[in-house]
Design a protein around this motif. Structure first.
Motif, mmCIF file in Angstrom:
data_model
loop_
_atom_site.group_PDB
_atom_site.id
_atom_site.type_symbol
_atom_site.label_atom_id
_atom_site.label_comp_id
_atom_site.label_asym_id
_atom_site.label_seq_id
_atom_site.Cartn_x
_atom_site.Cartn_y
_atom_site.Cartn_z
ATOM 1 N N GLN A 49 0.824 -1.210 0.000
ATOM 2 C CA GLN A 49 0.000 0.000 0.000
ATOM 3 C C GLN A 49 0.859 1.261 0.000
ATOM 4 O O GLN A 49 0.535 2.235 -0.682
ATOM 5 C CB GLN A 49 -0.924 -0.007 1.217
ATOM 6 C CG GLN A 49 -2.027 -1.055 1.128
ATOM 7 C CD GLN A 49 -2.951 -0.994 2.336
ATOM 8 O OE1 GLN A 49 -2.514 -1.176 3.465
ATOM 9 N NE2 GLN A 49 -4.222 -0.730 2.090
ATOM 10 N N LEU A 50 1.957 1.240 0.750
ATOM 11 C CA LEU A 50 2.836 2.400 0.781
ATOM 12 C C LEU A 50 3.508 2.626 -0.572
ATOM 13 O O LEU A 50 3.659 3.772 -1.024
ATOM 14 C CB LEU A 50 3.888 2.225 1.876
ATOM 15 C CG LEU A 50 3.394 2.414 3.308
ATOM 16 C CD1 LEU A 50 4.466 1.975 4.298
ATOM 17 C CD2 LEU A 50 3.012 3.872 3.562
ATOM 18 N N GLN A 75 7.312 3.031 8.831
ATOM 19 C CA GLN A 75 7.419 1.947 7.851
ATOM 20 C C GLN A 75 7.943 2.471 6.518
ATOM 21 O O GLN A 75 8.771 1.842 5.867
ATOM 22 C CB GLN A 75 6.050 1.281 7.655
ATOM 23 C CG GLN A 75 5.571 0.472 8.841
ATOM 24 C CD GLN A 75 6.276 -0.873 8.931
ATOM 25 O OE1 GLN A 75 7.027 -1.253 8.037
ATOM 26 N NE2 GLN A 75 6.041 -1.595 10.017
ATOM 27 N N ALA A 76 7.430 3.640 6.105
ATOM 28 C CA ALA A 76 7.898 4.226 4.844
ATOM 29 C C ALA A 76 9.390 4.552 4.926
ATOM 30 O O ALA A 76 10.139 4.350 3.967
ATOM 31 C CB ALA A 76 7.092 5.479 4.520
ATOM 32 N N GLY A 77 9.833 5.035 6.096
ATOM 33 C CA GLY A 77 11.250 5.337 6.262
ATOM 34 C C GLY A 77 12.110 4.098 6.164
ATOM 35 O O GLY A 77 13.176 4.108 5.533
ATOM 36 N N GLY A 80 12.639 3.137 2.710
ATOM 37 C CA GLY A 80 13.251 4.149 1.855
ATOM 38 C C GLY A 80 12.240 4.898 1.008
ATOM 39 O O GLY A 80 12.593 5.468 -0.031
ATOM 40 N N LEU A 81 10.986 4.945 1.481
ATOM 41 C CA LEU A 81 9.905 5.548 0.701
ATOM 42 C C LEU A 81 9.405 6.864 1.285
ATOM 43 O O LEU A 81 8.525 7.498 0.698
ATOM 44 C CB LEU A 81 8.712 4.574 0.614
ATOM 45 C CG LEU A 81 8.917 3.263 -0.135
ATOM 46 C CD1 LEU A 81 7.688 2.375 0.030
ATOM 47 C CD2 LEU A 81 9.170 3.536 -1.618
ATOM 48 N N VAL A 85 6.609 9.399 -0.194
ATOM 49 C CA VAL A 85 5.301 9.441 0.472
ATOM 50 C C VAL A 85 4.986 10.861 0.924
ATOM 51 O O VAL A 85 3.873 11.367 0.739
ATOM 52 C CB VAL A 85 5.275 8.467 1.669
ATOM 53 C CG1 VAL A 85 4.065 8.732 2.556
ATOM 54 C CG2 VAL A 85 5.258 7.029 1.177
ATOM 55 N N ARG A 86 5.967 11.517 1.528
ATOM 56 C CA ARG A 86 5.744 12.880 2.002
ATOM 57 C C ARG A 86 5.428 13.815 0.841
ATOM 58 O O ARG A 86 4.563 14.696 0.952
ATOM 59 C CB ARG A 86 6.974 13.389 2.759
ATOM 60 C CG ARG A 86 6.732 14.705 3.490
ATOM 61 C CD ARG A 86 8.001 15.205 4.176
ATOM 62 N NE ARG A 86 7.731 16.403 4.946
ATOM 63 C CZ ARG A 86 7.533 17.608 4.408
ATOM 64 N NH1 ARG A 86 7.577 17.759 3.093
ATOM 65 N NH2 ARG A 86 7.277 18.648 5.184
ATOM 66 N N ALA A 87 6.113 13.642 -0.281
ATOM 67 C CA ALA A 87 5.849 14.474 -1.456
ATOM 68 C C ALA A 87 4.412 14.291 -1.933
ATOM 69 O O ALA A 87 3.736 15.260 -2.318
ATOM 70 C CB ALA A 87 6.834 14.142 -2.577
#
Length: 274
Positions: A49-50, A75-77, A80-81, A85-87
């Motif tokens: 999903q991420l 989890q995203a960190g 390496g996402l 994700v933040r963008a």
């Protein structure tokens, strides 16, 4: 010390040690009696999903808890996402339920377009009614359990909905729930502290399943039910249980305001509610 000699049962695993320390400084005894256990989502499911969100984004992202946002960010960190994700979050419209989600969002330098005023699902739905969702892609972070009213509202509005459940709130082991129930029924506690709605629901459900719900309500005329705020107090009130909550929805305020309440000689009649 204002709470000297009183026994408090703590129903939440999160920040229980902080709460216990504050109580101990007031002379109270803190007993760890969690009614919930939190289980994290399986990494492969959340990763998929991420990755989808990092690549495709969404028109709306709805965060219902600060803990959920932080878990997704963590989890995203790890994957390496996070930057991607933040963008995507910066391009999305963000809606929040509750001040904890707002504080978590601020820590990441993001802003919300919509916020529920009272921290409830109903308040969030009311705030969202001014916006159009037909054909919009919506990522909804759930808060440990299903939210059928919110999901139904978004589906009825025509949203293309994807639900993210980074963690689940499950009942504590039966033996632990039974121990707490029996302590309350035997009036062996002075107060029971609830810091989230699932903590309340799992204790009430356990009592109901054993035919002891009425007896539990009677016992709470002698044992204080303390809630962190109005939202957590609501299911207790709906069950006819006397409940007290502080004016400021913080763990420290719960202790200090309750201590002042008692020191002021205030008492509520059995069965009454604040």
């Amino acid at each position: 010390m204002k709470l000297s000699g009183l026994r408090f049962a703590l129903c939440g695993p999160r920040r229980a040690e902080d709460l216990a320390l504050i109580l101990q400084k007031q002379g109270a005894t803190a007993l760890f009696r969690p009614t919930v256990q939190t289980v994290l989502a399986e990494p492969p499911a959340l990763e998929a999903q991420l990755r989808k969100f990092a690549q495709e984004g969404a028109d709306w992202v709805i965060f219902t808890t600060g803990a959920g946002l932080e878990e997704l960010a963590g989890q995203a960190g790890t994957l390496g996402l996070w930057e991607a994700v933040r963008a995507q979050l910066e391009r999305s419209r963000i809606a929040l339920r509750g001040y904890k989600a707002g504080r978590a969002l601020e820590r990441h330098g993001l802003e919300a377009a919509v916020e529920g005023e009272d921290g409830t699902v109903e308040g969030l739905i009311e705030a969202l009614q001014a916006h159009a969702f037909a054909g919009r892609r919506v990522f909804l972070q759930l808060y440990g359990q299903p939210a059928p009213r919110l999901v139904r509202f978004l589906q009825e509005q025509g949203a293309q909905l994807e639900e993210l459940l980074p963690y689940r709130h499950l009942p504590a082991p039966e033996a632990e729930l039974t121990r707490l129930l029996e302590e309350i029924l035997a009036r062996q506690l002075d107060a029971v502290v609830f810091t989230s709605v699932p903590q309340v629901e799992h204790l009430l459900g356990h009592a109901r399943g054993r035919g002891r719900l009425a007896a539990l309500g009677e016992a709470f005329d002698a044992v204080w039910a303390l809630a962190i705020g109005r939202v957590t107090a609501k299911p207790l009130r709906e069950a006819g249980i006397r409940v007290w909550h502080p004016q400021t929805e913080r763990i420290g305020a719960l202790v200090t305001e309750f201590a002042a309440f008692r020191a002021g000689g205030e008492r509520l009649a059995p069965g009454s509610k604040r």
